[in-house]
Design a protein around this motif. Structure first.
Motif, PDB file in Angstrom:
ATOM      1  N   ASP A 116       0.824  -1.217   0.000  1.00  0.00           N
ATOM      2  CA  ASP A 116       0.000   0.000   0.000  1.00  0.00           C
ATOM      3  C   ASP A 116       0.856   1.262   0.000  1.00  0.00           C
ATOM      4  O   ASP A 116       0.580   2.235   0.702  1.00  0.00           O
ATOM      5  N   GLU A 161      -9.886  -2.903   0.196  1.00  0.00           N
ATOM      6  CA  GLU A 161     -10.593  -1.918   1.000  1.00  0.00           C
ATOM      7  C   GLU A 161     -11.983  -2.446   1.329  1.00  0.00           C
ATOM      8  O   GLU A 161     -12.577  -3.189   0.542  1.00  0.00           O
ATOM      9  N   ARG A 230      -7.051  -1.450  10.290  1.00  0.00           N
ATOM     10  CA  ARG A 230      -7.056  -0.182   9.552  1.00  0.00           C
ATOM     11  C   ARG A 230      -8.373   0.548   9.767  1.00  0.00           C
ATOM     12  O   ARG A 230      -9.442  -0.072   9.902  1.00  0.00           O
ATOM     13  N   HIS A 232     -10.562   3.590   7.805  1.00  0.00           N
ATOM     14  CA  HIS A 232     -10.660   4.304   6.533  1.00  0.00           C
ATOM     15  C   HIS A 232     -11.679   5.433   6.668  1.00  0.00           C
ATOM     16  O   HIS A 232     -12.871   5.187   6.899  1.00  0.00           O
ATOM     17  N   ARG A 234     -13.854   7.811   4.905  1.00  0.00           N
ATOM     18  CA  ARG A 234     -14.431   7.941   3.569  1.00  0.00           C
ATOM     19  C   ARG A 234     -15.757   8.709   3.644  1.00  0.00           C
ATOM     20  O   ARG A 234     -16.826   8.163   3.359  1.00  0.00           O
ATOM     21  N   ARG A 241      -9.877  11.727   1.532  1.00  0.00           N
ATOM     22  CA  ARG A 241      -9.897  10.345   1.997  1.00  0.00           C
ATOM     23  C   ARG A 241      -8.618  10.076   2.780  1.00  0.00           C
ATOM     24  O   ARG A 241      -7.554  10.634   2.459  1.00  0.00           O
ATOM     25  N   SER A 243      -6.534   6.829   5.344  1.00  0.00           N
ATOM     26  CA  SER A 243      -6.486   5.501   5.956  1.00  0.00           C
ATOM     27  C   SER A 243      -5.351   5.468   6.959  1.00  0.00           C
ATOM     28  O   SER A 243      -4.223   5.883   6.658  1.00  0.00           O
ATOM     29  N   SER A 245      -3.321   2.820   9.448  1.00  0.00           N
ATOM     30  CA  SER A 245      -3.138   1.376   9.582  1.00  0.00           C
ATOM     31  C   SER A 245      -2.026   1.042  10.565  1.00  0.00           C
ATOM     32  O   SER A 245      -1.099   1.822  10.786  1.00  0.00           O
TER      33      SER A 245
END
Length: 677
Positions: A116, A161, A230, A232, A234, A241, A243, A245
């Motif tokens: 990622d 995702e 994680r 996220h 959104r 956006r 994320s 982790s």
């Protein structure tokens, strides 16, 4: 020579058998096929269709990896032709090869691994794979966009995702040599705003080597656990956006067993005479990925921190290694028009390494070696469609590497030193692509790879105060990507020539080896990858890398041994794979039934620069049978390495007639069960 000919003939017979079988399969009406323009990749650090990339890129989806039984990064050589990933003692010290470009240095590899967008510690190269969406393999030097250590290529791992609903998957494997259990859960935490996922996986190597001193028939066992979580961000109708982790890996391994030649066939080891080895590794990774969409442009930030603690216990003494690395990348992707786009960015990485080595009473004391690296880079690349069916890509990267060493050894024979050195590099790239029609792309690429110089992580004497120089490469490539037969046949073919300057190799006796520059090298050959959906039921995958990798005007800087014309270590001239998957058309069972079989072939693999140690050419066969029920339950029975081929993954010469080797996994028979909710 006879063994090599027999092996090659067997591979050829297998190929002929598969071809004959294909010819006998009746043609069926065309079903749904996958077009290259529908496969999105991030090879050039922006989302684009695979068919628009000027360069050799292979892609495997998570589903394809599961079908092939790929569980770790090391297993990727099962599905990517021309990729070689081999442990050289234990999985923390793994070497990798693409297109003949390999590296003996565990700490400064020739291939860069990303998860990622986060660069991975070289001692974490064989990590388990969890929750994978797809894996992209970029062949050839990729220095312009990826910088340091993208010298032979890049492996991009992209994870899944979470979707709009809750999803869960459990999986377990029980096999003669391996055990595995995995759990993944994902879904919305706050609808249309916050999502999360959790993945857990434990992977056990049962062991296949017998310790004759203790009677343990599984002396080389290992347990590897990895977990990740994680969040996220959104928000619906938002241009932002993010994320966040975290992952943790814990490895406990006894796999580092070097077999003598007389014991190789029987897979026997004697810990009473050859010692005991134990490896413990813990890795924590933290990352924050952010994207802001500004209509024509997307601004992205990837911030990561990874720390690794490793204890390598030999004869009761702990050779401890700790490393922390922080990286920050900012990049801006802009679509100016339908015909012009660019990516520009800046990169920083900080790596701090510490190695503590115990002393030998009466001879030398405990030592501590600190190596620091600071990397700075600016990069940019633009693609312009200057005429119908034609486009050109140009890019450049400026890099600076600041390396430092601080070594201290206690009494007796106390000494110490420190030093620093700065390395700079400019890595350009130029490519041109032509699409004579929708299903074909011809391309030409010139690119540069960069493996920075630095200091030895394991110091043997005061001469290690001096650094070794950077290794660089220039890649020239011509390629053809095509879809034929109504998009049922996908082909990627390329020829390449890579010129390498100032190769970095290990020199000196075993146990006291250090990295030095030995001269130049070159690698050239042919890459061929085919995916053929012969019928709705049968799919054939084939890959071939045929080439030559050799030293040019190179010699050992310690002994002055001439290596000119010798093969580069860990770079077979031929590597090939052939896999077939047949899905049965039946109504007796409420499930999809499929049979999969494959063969992998490798020609001679040399383990040293003098080409005196090698694994002769060999092949391995894998077979599996799958049942995917409509309720989400799936079963996979498999046999890996069907013929129980014993092959060396590394060899070392400890004395005049004392050669010791590590070996690959033998026949592994098992069953995998998974359930999706």
């Amino acid at each position: 020579m006879q063994t090599q000919l027999l092996t090659l003939k067997s591979f050829q017979l297998g190929t002929l058998f598969a071809t004959a079988f294909l010819a006998a399969v009746p043609a069926q009406a065309e079903g749904e096929v996958t077009r290259l323009d529908s496969i999105m990749v991030s090879a050039n650090k922006q989302a684009q269709p695979l068919d628009s990339v000027n360069g050799t890129v292979q892609v495997k989806t998570g589903e394809e990896l599961e079908e092939a039984g790929v569980e770790t990064v090391q297993d990727l050589e099962k599905v990517f032709s021309g990729l070689l990933i081999r442990t050289r003692g234990n999985r923390a010290y793994a070497g990798s090869t693409i297109r003949g470009i390999s590296s003996p240095d565990y700490y400064n590899p020739s291939i860069q691994l990303y998860v990622d967008g986060v660069p991975q510690d070289s001692a974490f190269f064989t990590q388990p794979l969890v929750n994978v969406e797809r894996v992209e393999l970029l062949k050839g030097p990729q220095g312009t966009l990826y910088g340091r250590n993208a010298h032979g290529g890049v492996i991009n791992i992209i994870t899944k995702e979470p979707g709009k609903g809750f999803d869960a998957r459990v999986e377990g494997t029980y096999a003669s040599l391996t055990r595995e259990a995995a759990l993944t859960m994902a879904g919305p935490l706050v609808e249309d705003w916050l999502y999360g996922d959790v993945s857990l996986k434990r992977f056990d190597d049962v062991g296949q080597i017998t310790d004759v001193a203790t009677g343990d028939k599984h002396a080389d066992n290992a347990t590897d656990f990895i977990g990740s979580g994680r969040l996220h961000f959104r928000p619906k109708d938002s241009d932002f956006r993010a994320s966040l982790s975290f992952s943790h890996e814990d490895l406990d391994s006894h796999e580092e067993l070097y077999l003598r030649e007389d014991n190789l066939k029987d897979l026997e080891y004697n810990s009473a005479t050859d010692g005991e080895y134990h490896l413990k590794r813990k890795v924590n990774t933290y990352a924050l990925n952010m994207d802001y969409d500004m209509e024509q442009s997307v601004l992205s930030s990837i911030t990561s921190y990874q720390d690794r603690q490793m204890d390598r216990i030999m004869q009761g003494l702990n050779y401890a290694e700790d490393q922390t690395q922080f990286s920050q990348e900012l990049r801006l992707v802009t679509d100016y028009t339908d015909d012009l786009n660019s990516v520009v960015g800046a990169y920083f990485q900080s790596i701090d390494f510490v190695r503590r080595q115990p002393g030998y009473p009466g001879y030398y004391g405990d030592s501590k070696n600190k190596v620091q690296n600071r990397s700075y880079a600016l990069f940019g690349e633009a693609n312009y469609a200057f005429a119908p069916k034609w486009d050109v890509t140009a890019g450049v990267r400026w890099s600076q590497e600041d390396a430092k060493i601080d070594f201290n050894q206690q009494a007796p024979n106390a000494y110490g030193f420190d030093n620093d050195k700065t390395f700079t590099d400019v890595s350009p790239k130029l490519s041109i692509g032509w699409e004579p029609h929708r299903n074909d792309r011809l391309y030409a690429v010139i690119s540069k790879g960069f493996k920075p110089g630095g200091f030895n992580h394991a110091v043997t004497n005061a001469d290690d105060r001096e650094p070794y120089d950077s290794e660089t490469s220039i890649n020239t490539e011509l390629g053809w990507r095509s879809q034929m037969l109504g998009s049922r046949l996908a082909l990627n073919a390329s020829v390449y020539y890579i010129s390498v300057s100032d190769t970095q190799i290990y020199v000196g006796p075993i146990g006291y080896q250090v990295i030095r520059n030995a001269g130049d090298a070159r690698s050239y050959g042919l890459d061929l990858d085919i995916n053929w959906q012969m019928t709705d039921a049968f799919t054939l995958t084939a890959g071939l890398n045929q080439g030559k990798s050799e030293f040019v005007n190179a010699q050992d800087p310690m002994t002055n041994d001439d290596y000119d014309g010798h093969n580069l270590p860990y770079a077979p001239e031929t590597s090939a794979l052939l896999q077939g998957r047949y899905q049965f058309d039946q109504a007796w069972v409420p499930a999809k039934l499929a049979l999969m079989a494959g063969v992998h072939y490798y020609s001679d693999i040399y383990f040293n620069e003098s080409n005196t140690l090698k694994q002769p050419g060999y092949q391995t066969w894998d077979v599996s049978f799958e049942m995917a029920f409509h309720n989400g339950l799936a079963l996979r029975a498999f046999v890996d390495n069907l013929t129980d081929e014993i092959y060396r993954t590394s060899s070392f010469q400890f004395g005049v007639n004392d050669v010791r080797s590590t070996v690959g996994l033998g026949r592994n028979v098992g069953l995998t069960a998974s359930m999706e909710f």
